[in-house]
Design an enzyme around this catalytic site. Structure first.
Site, PDB file in Angstrom:
ATOM      1  N   GLU A   1      27.342  31.163  40.973  1.00 14.26           N
ATOM      2  CA  GLU A   1      28.532  31.681  40.751  1.00 14.26           C
ATOM      3  C   GLU A   1      29.241  31.173  39.623  1.00 14.26           C
ATOM      4  O   GLU A   1      30.641  30.343  39.833  1.00 14.26           O
ATOM      5  CB  GLU A   1      29.404  31.772  41.980  1.00 14.26           C
ATOM      6  CG  GLU A   1      28.799  32.695  42.967  1.00 14.26           C
ATOM      7  CD  GLU A   1      29.613  32.801  44.323  1.00 14.26           C
ATOM      8  OE1 GLU A   1      30.467  31.976  44.480  1.00 14.26           O
ATOM      9  OE2 GLU A   1      28.789  33.336  45.253  1.00 14.26           O
TER      10      GLU A   1
ATOM     11  N   HIS B   1      28.575  42.176  59.589  1.00 13.49           N
ATOM     12  CA  HIS B   1      28.993  41.264  58.489  1.00 13.49           C
ATOM     13  C   HIS B   1      28.341  39.862  59.343  1.00 13.49           C
ATOM     14  O   HIS B   1      28.878  39.580  60.737  1.00 13.49           O
ATOM     15  CB  HIS B   1      30.437  41.018  58.349  1.00 13.49           C
ATOM     16  CG  HIS B   1      30.530  39.870  57.255  1.00 13.49           C
ATOM     17  ND1 HIS B   1      31.319  38.928  57.385  1.00 13.49           N
ATOM     18  CD2 HIS B   1      30.082  39.605  56.079  1.00 13.49           C
ATOM     19  CE1 HIS B   1      31.295  38.111  56.426  1.00 13.49           C
ATOM     20  NE2 HIS B   1      30.592  38.579  55.448  1.00 13.49           N
ATOM     21  N   HIS B   2      27.699  38.981  58.695  1.00  9.65           N
ATOM     22  CA  HIS B   2      27.339  37.774  59.329  1.00  9.65           C
ATOM     23  C   HIS B   2      27.536  36.708  58.317  1.00  9.65           C
ATOM     24  O   HIS B   2      26.723  36.584  57.250  1.00  9.65           O
ATOM     25  CB  HIS B   2      25.714  37.798  59.646  1.00  9.65           C
ATOM     26  CG  HIS B   2      25.277  38.659  60.784  1.00  9.65           C
ATOM     27  ND1 HIS B   2      24.090  38.803  61.201  1.00  9.65           N
ATOM     28  CD2 HIS B   2      25.964  39.089  61.795  1.00  9.65           C
ATOM     29  CE1 HIS B   2      24.132  39.280  62.492  1.00  9.65           C
ATOM     30  NE2 HIS B   2      25.199  39.627  62.723  1.00  9.65           N
ATOM     31  N   GLU B   3      28.561  36.031  58.520  1.00  8.59           N
ATOM     32  CA  GLU B   3      28.850  34.584  57.495  1.00  8.59           C
ATOM     33  C   GLU B   3      28.472  33.709  58.347  1.00  8.59           C
ATOM     34  O   GLU B   3      28.883  33.338  59.345  1.00  8.59           O
ATOM     35  CB  GLU B   3      30.151  34.855  57.263  1.00  8.59           C
ATOM     36  CG  GLU B   3      30.682  33.520  56.364  1.00  8.59           C
ATOM     37  CD  GLU B   3      30.134  33.305  55.063  1.00  8.59           C
ATOM     38  OE1 GLU B   3      29.226  32.270  54.984  1.00  8.59           O
ATOM     39  OE2 GLU B   3      30.143  33.890  54.417  1.00  8.59           O
TER      40      GLU B   3
ATOM     41  N   HIS C   1      24.653  37.971  50.647  1.00  8.68           N
ATOM     42  CA  HIS C   1      25.544  37.229  49.564  1.00  8.68           C
ATOM     43  C   HIS C   1      25.434  35.666  49.539  1.00  8.68           C
ATOM     44  O   HIS C   1      24.972  35.198  50.532  1.00  8.68           O
ATOM     45  CB  HIS C   1      27.083  37.479  49.880  1.00  8.68           C
ATOM     46  CG  HIS C   1      27.449  38.724  49.312  1.00  8.68           C
ATOM     47  ND1 HIS C   1      28.679  39.155  48.463  1.00  8.68           N
ATOM     48  CD2 HIS C   1      26.842  39.892  49.340  1.00  8.68           C
ATOM     49  CE1 HIS C   1      28.858  40.341  48.234  1.00  8.68           C
ATOM     50  NE2 HIS C   1      27.856  40.772  48.671  1.00  8.68           N
ATOM     51  N   GLU C   2      25.611  35.084  48.479  1.00  8.60           N
ATOM     52  CA  GLU C   2      25.244  33.620  48.198  1.00  8.60           C
ATOM     53  C   GLU C   2      23.861  33.636  48.485  1.00  8.60           C
ATOM     54  O   GLU C   2      23.428  32.693  49.363  1.00  8.60           O
ATOM     55  CB  GLU C   2      25.940  32.405  49.086  1.00  8.60           C
ATOM     56  CG  GLU C   2      27.599  32.549  48.887  1.00  8.60           C
ATOM     57  CD  GLU C   2      28.272  33.678  49.491  1.00  8.60           C
ATOM     58  OE1 GLU C   2      29.267  34.068  48.973  1.00  8.60           O
ATOM     59  OE2 GLU C   2      27.916  34.008  50.538  1.00  8.60           O
TER      60      GLU C   2
ATOM     61  N   GLU D   1      24.131  39.180  45.919  1.00  8.51           N
ATOM     62  CA  GLU D   1      25.462  39.017  45.166  1.00  8.51           C
ATOM     63  C   GLU D   1      24.779  38.149  44.030  1.00  8.51           C
ATOM     64  O   GLU D   1      24.055  38.510  43.024  1.00  8.51           O
ATOM     65  CB  GLU D   1      26.396  38.293  45.832  1.00  8.51           C
ATOM     66  CG  GLU D   1      27.622  37.892  45.174  1.00  8.51           C
ATOM     67  CD  GLU D   1      28.566  37.066  45.805  1.00  8.51           C
ATOM     68  OE1 GLU D   1      29.794  37.183  45.623  1.00  8.51           O
ATOM     69  OE2 GLU D   1      28.066  36.151  46.564  1.00  8.51           O
TER      70      GLU D   1
ATOM     71  N   GLU E   1      35.262  39.391  43.603  1.00 15.91           N
ATOM     72  CA  GLU E   1      36.131  38.488  44.254  1.00 15.91           C
ATOM     73  C   GLU E   1      36.834  37.328  43.478  1.00 15.91           C
ATOM     74  O   GLU E   1      37.866  37.095  43.722  1.00 15.91           O
ATOM     75  CB  GLU E   1      35.328  37.941  45.687  1.00 15.91           C
ATOM     76  CG  GLU E   1      34.183  36.938  45.166  1.00 15.91           C
ATOM     77  CD  GLU E   1      33.534  36.583  46.278  1.00 15.91           C
ATOM     78  OE1 GLU E   1      33.416  37.153  47.497  1.00 15.91           O
ATOM     79  OE2 GLU E   1      32.498  35.432  46.047  1.00 15.91           O
TER      80      GLU E   1
END
Length: 674
Positions: free
Chosen positions: A177, A379-381, A455-456, A474, A480
């Site tokens: 990023e 969603h799984h963060e 993501h990440e 992502e 963001e």
């Protein structure tokens, strides 16, 4: 939709066998149209390859091979044999930027003879396409069941002549990023791939890899003189890869084109991946979604519990009602599960993926969304707490399947190099450990008929062909950063992404911000684009899951602009990059799958720009209503970002369209077939 392979022509010819009697010091092959020639040879104990295009050198001789722990560096003694083949087939994506993909290549496999046991016989397979090459190693001399440790990769890429590069310093703590910089390629220290280069002769190159499975991600290390050498993300003990013999590596790839557009429209990465392993995946439908997400980045609600917890029943239903009213197929909800309170990044092992906060009723909300036609997106963060996530993975995916959630966004917000494994070792975000983990998640999700948007992530390498439930990632600076980045993304960022990050695969950039200023005074603290640009990104930046990222009330305040987001497709019959210069501007046209319309998106950097675009991609003899969303009078991303002009005109394939883009601006067009 059924995933099938349509064979147009296949010609496979074994012209040589791996026989010492056929040993040679040089073997060459040409691409189907003879545009590209590749030669491989052994000299002074080293194995090399070189690439020409139209008779001119593109890649100077670069080294090949791996080295193993416990062995001296190998000396190659000969090419023991060569096998050749050719193939021209087409196959169909179940979803994608292009429905039918042509795979037209020639193939050369050579066996390198080395003077160490593990390198005694190394097969190197080269595939030559008209727009680039791919090659990989197969280590057949490693005995079955024997574990070996890779400690170096010799592979070099040596572009001929002066080059400029778009890159950022790899192995930073924030993963991938970062903003791209444009420099002389000789200034590259360590770069992520895809790495895009432009030669003094105008030729464009992109170096990347395909089919990254059970191997560490490849970076590129520069020597200050133009040579780039593969650098693999290591295990904590310094070993690069642990493999069980025999084994094959991912493909190393080089796209070669006379323009930036040629790179963007190459399908080599997909073609070097294995066919679909999942069969019918019609349970996943590409589409657009909204979500409880941007409001959290604006500090209007929180991920954690409390008085302004965003993931509460009433708020979720409000978004679902909005989505149903305007034709969106899903609603993403972050912050629904226990574990967000406090410093969640430091305490990812506290996340539960099966327990909701008290004000979030998962079964009821999933049922409500299904009834409305705007299903709940899970969603799984993980906060990089991989061990904790894997312990709950089966139960978490089974829960989603039980309640009818068929899409999940995963996240790994953790500084790279600090992800703890089962032994307490600190892992890089794209080393072999994490490559294995991400595929485990995707395979577990597939068994439960769930699509994954990571993501990440580990960068994309075309695995969506093999596991088509891996729908997007992502892996770059997304929207963001326009909420809290210091600085936010400059206008040129979205003119670089299609020729760098997007060459790897779909990106969940999350476009569509209408409240561009969002209360910020300084340009570097808010969205650096015009409103027209935010519309154009739905065409320019490809993903089969496109988010309308702004708040519902901001869309309802601008029904003129919102209409384009409602109309634009997310699944395509074909895609064409019409004109572009990396970091300056890009124009893309796409036709919806099974439709007659076309959509066009164009964006520019901080410079206002006027382009003329021919419309010869439209069907000849047909008339279209061009619905044009362009920067309005006085538009400028710094001073007047929301000025928008909407107009209509009738056009045909014989016409041209003037694309008048303001500073930081863009144009979005729907061509409605009449």
């Amino acid at each position: 939709m059924r995933f099938r392979s349509l064979t147009l022509l296949t010609s496979l010819a074994a012209l040589g066998a791996a026989n010492p009697a056929l040993a040679a010091d040089r073997e060459c092959a040409q691409s189907p149209d003879k545009l590209i020639e590749l030669c491989v040879f052994v000299k002074e104990g080293q194995a090399f390859y070189e690439v020409n295009r139209k008779g001119a050198a593109v890649l100077a001789p670069g080294a090949l091979g791996l080295e193993f722990k416990g062995e001296a560096p190998v000396r190659y003694t000969a090419i023991k044999g060569a096998r050749r083949a050719a193939s021209d087939t087409s196959w169909e994506q179940p979803w994608g930027e292009q429905r039918l993909i042509r795979d037209n290549h020639t193939e050369l496999t050579v066996t390198l003879a080395g003077d160490t046991p593990l390198n005694a016989n190394v097969d190197v397979t080269f595939r030559l396409f008209n727009d680039g090459i791919g090659f990989r190693y197969a280590y057949s001399a490693v005995p079955a069941g024997r574990e070996v440790a890779v400690v170096a990769e010799r592979t070099q890429f040596r572009p001929v002549g002066p080059q400029v590069a778009w890159w950022y310093q790899a192995q930073g703590e924030e993963r991938d990023e970062y903003l791209y910089t444009k420099t002389d390629a000789r200034r590259i220290t360590t770069a992520e791939t895809p790495l895009t280069l432009k030669g003094e002769n105008g030729l464009h190159l992109s170096i990347h890899e395909a089919a990254l499975v059970d191997f560490p991600s490849m970076l590129l290390s520069g020597d200050g003189a133009g040579t780039l050498t593969a650098k693999l993300m290591p295990w904590p003990d310094g070993v690069l890869a642990r493999k069980m013999g025999p084994f094959t590596t991912p493909w190393r790839t080089v796209l070669i084109g006379e323009s930036a557009a040629a790179l963007a429209d190459s399908r080599i990465t997909l073609n070097l991946n294995e066919p679909n392993k999942l069969g019918d995946v019609s349970w996943f439908r590409p589409g657009k979604y909204v979500g409880i997400w941007w409001e959290m980045h604006l500090n209007k609600s929180t991920w954690g519990s409390g008085p302004i917890h965003g993931a509460n029943n009433a708020n979720v239903k409000r978004y679902m009602d909005f989505a149903a009213r305007y034709g969106f197929t899903g609603v993403l909800v972050e912050g629904w599960n226990k574990g967000w309170d406090g410093d969640w990044i430091a305490n990812g092992d506290q996340f539960s993926f099966t327990e909701s906060y008290p004000d979030f009723d998962l079964p009821a909300l999933a049922a409500y969304g299904k009834e409305k036609g705007a299903g709940l997106i899970g969603h799984h963060e993980t906060a990089g707490a991989v061990v904790n996530y894997e312990k709950q993975l089966e139960d978490a995916m089974a829960l989603y399947r039980k309640v009818g959630v068929d899409r999940v966004k995963t996240g790994y917000v953790k500084h790279s190099g600090t992800i703890l494994d089962e032994t307490g070792g600190q892992q890089w975000f794209a080393g072999q450990y994490m490559v294995r983990h991400h595929l485990k998640v995707v395979e577990t999700a597939a068994r439960n008929r769930i699509a994954v948007n990571t993501h990440e992530p580990v960068k994309d390498t075309g695995l969506r062909r093999t596991w088509p439930n891996w729908v997007s990632r992502e892996g770059a600076r997304g929207q963001e950063f326009n909420a809290w980045g210091k600085p936010t993304n400059p206008p040129e960022h979205v003119t670089i992404l299609p020729f760098t990050r997007l060459l790897a695969g779909p990106m969940d950039y999350t476009p569509g911000i209408f409240d561009i200023v969002h209360g910020k005074d300084k340009i570097e603290a808010r969205v650096q684009s015009t409103l027209a640009t935010q519309l154009a990104l739905y065409v320019v930046l490809y993903s089969p899951v496109q988010m309308a990222a702004d708040l519902p009330e901001n869309y309802e305040a601008r029904p003129d602009a919102f209409q384009f987001i409602r109309d634009v497709a997310a699944d395509w019959e074909t895609s064409r990059t019409l004109q572009a210069e990396v970091g300056d501007y890009v124009v893309v046209a796409r036709q919806p799958r099974g439709g007659k319309d076309w959509f066009l998106g164009a964006v520019t950097d901080e410079e206002a720009r006027k382009l003329t675009q021919t419309l010869d991609f439209l069907t000849p003899g047909k008339r279209y209503e061009a619905q044009i969303y362009a920067d309005g009078a006085g538009a400028d991303y710094r001073t007047n970002p929301t000025a928008l002009k909407v107009e209509k005109r009738v056009v045909t394939s014989k016409d041209s369209l003037a694309l008048d883009m303001a500073s930081g601006g863009g144009v979005a067009v729907r061509f409605r077939a009449l």
